[in-house]
Design an enzyme around this catalytic site. Sequence first.
Site, short mmCIF file in Angstrom:
data_model
loop_
_atom_site.label_atom_id
_atom_site.label_comp_id
_atom_site.label_asym_id
_atom_site.label_seq_id
_atom_site.Cartn_x
_atom_site.Cartn_y
_atom_site.Cartn_z
N GLY A 1 0.83 -1.20 0.00
CA GLY A 1 0.00 0.00 0.00
C GLY A 1 0.86 1.24 0.00
N ASN A 2 0.24 2.38 0.19
CA ASN A 2 1.00 3.62 0.26
C ASN A 2 0.35 4.56 1.26
OD1 ASN A 2 -0.91 5.48 -1.23
ND2 ASN A 2 -0.60 3.89 -2.76
#
Length: 220
Positions: free
Chosen positions: A28-29
Amino acid sequence: MSASLQGLRIVVSAGPTYEDIDPVRFIGNRSSGKMGFAVAQAAAQRGAQVVLVAGPVSLPTPAGVQRIDVRSAAQMHEAVLAQLPADVYIGAAAVADFAPAQAASNKIKKTAGQDTLTLTLVRTRDILADIATHAQRPRLVVGFAAETDHVEAYARGKLENKRLDLIAANRVGVAGSGFESDDNTLTVYAADGLAQALGPAPKTALADALLELVAARMPT
Ligand code: CTP
Ligand code: CA
Protein backbone atom coordinates in the site's frame (compact mmCIF):
# COMPACT_ATOMS: atom_id res chain seq x y z
CA MET A 1 -18.87 34.51 -4.09
CA SER A 2 -17.68 31.13 -5.18
CA ALA A 3 -18.22 30.08 -8.78
CA SER A 4 -20.92 27.48 -9.34
CA LEU A 5 -20.24 24.05 -10.75
CA GLN A 6 -23.97 23.39 -11.14
CA GLY A 7 -24.80 20.93 -13.87
CA LEU A 8 -21.28 19.53 -14.17
CA ARG A 9 -20.53 15.85 -13.70
CA ILE A 10 -17.24 15.55 -11.79
CA VAL A 11 -15.39 12.31 -11.12
CA VAL A 12 -12.84 12.35 -8.29
CA SER A 13 -10.45 9.57 -7.26
CA ALA A 14 -9.09 9.46 -3.74
CA GLY A 15 -7.09 7.43 -1.27
CA PRO A 16 -4.45 4.75 -1.71
CA THR A 17 -4.70 1.48 -3.57
CA TYR A 18 -3.81 -1.86 -2.02
CA GLU A 19 -2.12 -4.47 -4.16
CA ASP A 20 -2.54 -7.95 -2.74
CA ILE A 21 0.47 -10.23 -2.31
CA ASP A 22 -1.49 -13.09 -0.75
CA PRO A 23 -4.73 -13.37 1.29
CA VAL A 24 -3.19 -11.64 4.33
CA ARG A 25 -0.67 -9.16 2.86
CA PHE A 26 -0.66 -6.24 0.50
CA ILE A 27 1.50 -3.40 -0.78
CA GLY A 28 0.00 0.00 0.00
CA ASN A 29 1.00 3.62 0.26
CA ARG A 30 0.63 6.48 2.70
CA SER A 31 -2.53 8.22 1.55
CA SER A 32 -5.33 9.08 3.96
CA GLY A 33 -7.75 10.11 1.20
CA LYS A 34 -8.46 13.42 2.98
CA MET A 35 -7.50 15.63 0.03
CA GLY A 36 -9.63 13.76 -2.50
CA PHE A 37 -12.60 13.56 -0.13
CA ALA A 38 -12.31 17.30 0.51
CA VAL A 39 -12.31 17.92 -3.26
CA ALA A 40 -15.42 15.77 -3.70
CA GLN A 41 -17.18 17.56 -0.85
CA ALA A 42 -16.29 21.02 -2.15
CA ALA A 43 -17.45 20.12 -5.66
CA ALA A 44 -20.80 18.86 -4.34
CA GLN A 45 -21.21 22.06 -2.29
CA ARG A 46 -20.78 24.03 -5.52
CA GLY A 47 -23.63 22.10 -7.10
CA ALA A 48 -21.75 19.53 -9.16
CA GLN A 49 -22.91 15.94 -9.57
CA VAL A 50 -19.98 14.15 -7.93
CA VAL A 51 -18.81 10.54 -8.19
CA LEU A 52 -16.02 9.66 -5.76
CA VAL A 53 -14.00 6.53 -6.54
CA ALA A 54 -12.27 5.73 -3.27
CA GLY A 55 -9.48 3.33 -2.36
CA PRO A 56 -9.34 1.82 1.14
CA VAL A 57 -9.77 4.74 3.57
CA SER A 58 -11.61 5.30 6.82
CA LEU A 59 -13.50 8.48 5.98
CA PRO A 60 -17.22 9.27 5.88
CA THR A 61 -18.83 9.88 2.49
CA PRO A 62 -19.40 13.62 1.95
CA ALA A 63 -23.05 14.66 1.73
CA GLY A 64 -24.55 14.47 -1.73
CA VAL A 65 -21.62 12.50 -3.17
CA GLN A 66 -21.97 9.12 -4.91
CA ARG A 67 -19.16 6.89 -3.63
CA ILE A 68 -17.71 3.79 -5.27
CA ASP A 69 -15.24 1.81 -3.16
CA VAL A 70 -12.36 -0.04 -4.79
CA ARG A 71 -9.20 -1.73 -3.52
CA SER A 72 -6.58 -2.14 -6.22
CA ALA A 73 -5.20 0.09 -8.98
CA ALA A 74 -6.78 -2.22 -11.57
CA GLN A 75 -10.19 -1.90 -9.89
CA MET A 76 -9.82 1.88 -9.65
CA HIS A 77 -8.90 2.06 -13.34
CA GLU A 78 -12.01 0.11 -14.31
CA ALA A 79 -14.31 2.05 -11.96
CA VAL A 80 -13.07 5.48 -13.08
CA LEU A 81 -13.26 4.75 -16.81
CA ALA A 82 -16.77 3.33 -16.34
CA GLN A 83 -17.86 6.81 -15.15
CA LEU A 84 -17.21 8.44 -18.53
CA PRO A 85 -18.59 10.61 -20.00
CA ALA A 86 -17.89 13.30 -17.42
CA ASP A 87 -17.11 17.02 -17.56
CA VAL A 88 -14.18 16.97 -15.14
CA TYR A 89 -11.80 14.32 -13.76
CA ILE A 90 -9.72 15.10 -10.69
CA GLY A 91 -7.19 12.36 -9.90
CA ALA A 92 -6.31 12.76 -6.25
CA ALA A 93 -5.71 9.07 -5.58
CA ALA A 94 -2.27 7.74 -4.74
CA VAL A 95 -2.40 4.89 -7.22
CA ALA A 96 0.17 2.11 -6.87
CA ASP A 97 2.66 2.24 -9.72
CA PHE A 98 3.51 -1.46 -9.43
CA ALA A 99 1.54 -4.48 -8.27
CA PRO A 100 2.34 -8.17 -7.80
CA ALA A 101 1.88 -9.90 -11.14
CA GLN A 102 -0.52 -12.28 -9.42
CA ALA A 103 -1.72 -12.52 -5.82
CA ALA A 104 -0.89 -15.91 -4.28
CA SER A 105 -4.09 -17.81 -3.48
CA ASN A 106 -2.65 -19.17 -0.22
CA LYS A 107 -0.61 -17.43 2.48
CA ILE A 108 3.06 -17.37 1.52
CA LYS A 109 5.04 -19.33 4.15
CA LYS A 110 8.65 -18.69 5.04
CA THR A 111 10.95 -21.68 5.08
CA ALA A 112 13.78 -22.57 7.46
CA GLY A 113 16.91 -20.59 6.68
CA GLN A 114 15.17 -18.27 4.21
CA ASP A 115 16.75 -14.80 4.47
CA THR A 116 15.16 -12.97 1.57
CA LEU A 117 11.95 -12.90 -0.41
CA THR A 118 11.82 -11.48 -3.90
CA LEU A 119 8.53 -10.20 -5.28
CA THR A 120 8.09 -9.46 -8.94
CA LEU A 121 5.96 -6.38 -9.51
CA VAL A 122 4.46 -5.22 -12.78
CA ARG A 123 3.46 -1.70 -13.82
CA THR A 124 -0.14 -0.69 -13.29
CA ARG A 125 -2.01 1.30 -15.91
CA ASP A 126 -2.01 5.07 -15.56
CA ILE A 127 -5.63 6.06 -14.89
CA LEU A 128 -5.00 9.77 -15.29
CA ALA A 129 -3.13 9.47 -18.59
CA ASP A 130 -5.73 7.04 -19.94
CA ILE A 131 -8.55 9.45 -19.01
CA ALA A 132 -6.74 12.43 -20.57
CA THR A 133 -6.23 10.63 -23.89
CA HIS A 134 -9.63 8.89 -23.94
CA ALA A 135 -12.06 9.33 -26.84
CA GLN A 136 -14.56 10.62 -24.24
CA ARG A 137 -12.01 12.88 -22.57
CA PRO A 138 -13.52 15.13 -19.88
CA ARG A 139 -13.26 18.82 -20.78
CA LEU A 140 -10.95 19.40 -17.82
CA VAL A 141 -8.49 16.84 -16.47
CA VAL A 142 -6.70 17.61 -13.21
CA GLY A 143 -3.87 15.58 -11.71
CA PHE A 144 -1.96 15.67 -8.47
CA ALA A 145 1.77 15.19 -8.09
CA ALA A 146 3.42 14.07 -4.89
CA GLU A 147 7.09 14.96 -4.98
CA THR A 148 9.91 14.98 -2.45
CA ASP A 149 12.18 17.18 -4.60
CA HIS A 150 12.34 19.20 -7.85
CA VAL A 151 8.59 19.75 -7.37
CA GLU A 152 7.93 22.17 -10.24
CA ALA A 153 10.03 20.34 -12.83
CA TYR A 154 8.50 16.94 -12.07
CA ALA A 155 4.97 18.34 -11.84
CA ARG A 156 5.26 20.20 -15.15
CA GLY A 157 6.68 17.03 -16.71
CA LYS A 158 3.57 15.09 -15.62
CA LEU A 159 1.30 17.91 -16.80
CA GLU A 160 2.78 17.67 -20.29
CA ASN A 161 3.33 13.92 -20.58
CA LYS A 162 -0.15 13.03 -19.33
CA ARG A 163 -1.86 15.80 -21.37
CA LEU A 164 -3.42 17.43 -18.28
CA ASP A 165 -5.11 20.82 -17.98
CA LEU A 166 -4.01 21.41 -14.38
CA ILE A 167 -1.71 19.69 -11.90
CA ALA A 168 -1.69 20.29 -8.17
CA ALA A 169 1.74 19.54 -6.74
CA ASN A 170 2.61 18.97 -3.15
CA ARG A 171 5.88 18.31 -1.46
CA VAL A 172 5.75 15.09 0.52
CA GLY A 173 8.06 13.86 3.21
CA VAL A 174 8.17 17.23 5.00
CA ALA A 175 6.68 17.70 8.46
CA GLY A 176 3.18 19.17 8.79
CA SER A 177 1.95 18.61 5.25
CA GLY A 178 1.03 15.93 2.78
CA PHE A 179 0.08 12.48 3.95
CA GLU A 180 -2.28 12.01 6.89
CA SER A 181 -2.15 15.70 7.80
CA ASP A 182 -5.25 17.94 7.80
CA ASP A 183 -3.20 20.78 6.33
CA ASN A 184 -1.24 20.99 3.13
CA THR A 185 0.40 23.34 0.65
CA LEU A 186 -0.24 23.01 -3.07
CA THR A 187 1.08 24.71 -6.16
CA VAL A 188 -1.18 24.43 -9.18
CA TYR A 189 0.48 24.50 -12.61
CA ALA A 190 -0.98 24.82 -16.09
CA ALA A 191 0.64 24.79 -19.51
CA ASP A 192 -0.02 28.54 -20.00
CA GLY A 193 2.51 29.28 -17.25
CA LEU A 194 0.15 29.32 -14.28
CA ALA A 195 1.94 28.63 -11.01
CA GLN A 196 -0.56 29.38 -8.26
CA ALA A 197 0.43 28.70 -4.67
CA LEU A 198 -2.42 27.60 -2.37
CA GLY A 199 -1.99 27.36 1.39
CA PRO A 200 -0.62 26.30 3.76
CA ALA A 201 -4.23 25.71 4.74
CA PRO A 202 -6.63 22.98 5.79
CA LYS A 203 -7.29 20.49 2.98
CA THR A 204 -10.96 21.60 2.92
CA ALA A 205 -9.90 25.17 2.09
CA LEU A 206 -7.34 23.99 -0.48
CA ALA A 207 -9.95 21.81 -2.13
CA ASP A 208 -12.28 24.78 -2.48
CA ALA A 209 -9.51 26.99 -3.87
CA LEU A 210 -8.64 24.27 -6.40
CA LEU A 211 -12.28 24.12 -7.51
CA GLU A 212 -12.32 27.89 -7.97
CA LEU A 213 -9.48 27.37 -10.50
CA VAL A 214 -11.39 24.51 -12.11
CA ALA A 215 -14.50 26.70 -12.48
CA ALA A 216 -12.45 29.57 -13.91
CA ARG A 217 -10.73 27.32 -16.45
CA MET A 218 -13.72 25.28 -17.56
CA PRO A 219 -13.80 25.46 -21.38
CA THR A 220 -17.13 26.92 -22.47
N1 CTP B 1 -1.88 8.23 -11.37
C1 CTP B 1 -2.84 7.43 -11.97
N2 CTP B 1 -2.58 6.11 -12.23
C2 CTP B 1 -1.38 5.57 -11.92
C3 CTP B 1 -0.38 6.38 -11.31
C4 CTP B 1 -0.67 7.71 -11.04
O1 CTP B 1 -3.94 7.92 -12.27
N3 CTP B 1 -1.17 4.27 -12.18
C5 CTP B 1 -2.17 9.65 -11.15
C6 CTP B 1 -2.35 10.06 -9.70
O2 CTP B 1 -3.71 9.92 -9.30
C7 CTP B 1 -1.93 11.53 -9.72
C8 CTP B 1 -0.91 11.59 -10.84
O3 CTP B 1 -1.10 10.40 -11.63
O4 CTP B 1 -3.01 12.38 -10.09
C9 CTP B 1 0.51 11.68 -10.41
O5 CTP B 1 0.82 10.64 -9.52
P1 CTP B 1 2.32 10.52 -9.01
O6 CTP B 1 2.48 9.26 -8.22
O7 CTP B 1 2.74 11.83 -8.39
O8 CTP B 1 3.12 10.43 -10.38
P2 CTP B 1 3.46 9.23 -11.36
O9 CTP B 1 3.04 9.65 -12.72
O10 CTP B 1 2.94 7.93 -10.86
O11 CTP B 1 5.05 9.25 -11.33
P3 CTP B 1 6.08 8.86 -10.13
O12 CTP B 1 5.31 8.16 -9.04
O13 CTP B 1 7.09 8.00 -10.79
O14 CTP B 1 6.62 10.20 -9.65
CA1 CA C 1 3.22 7.21 -8.68
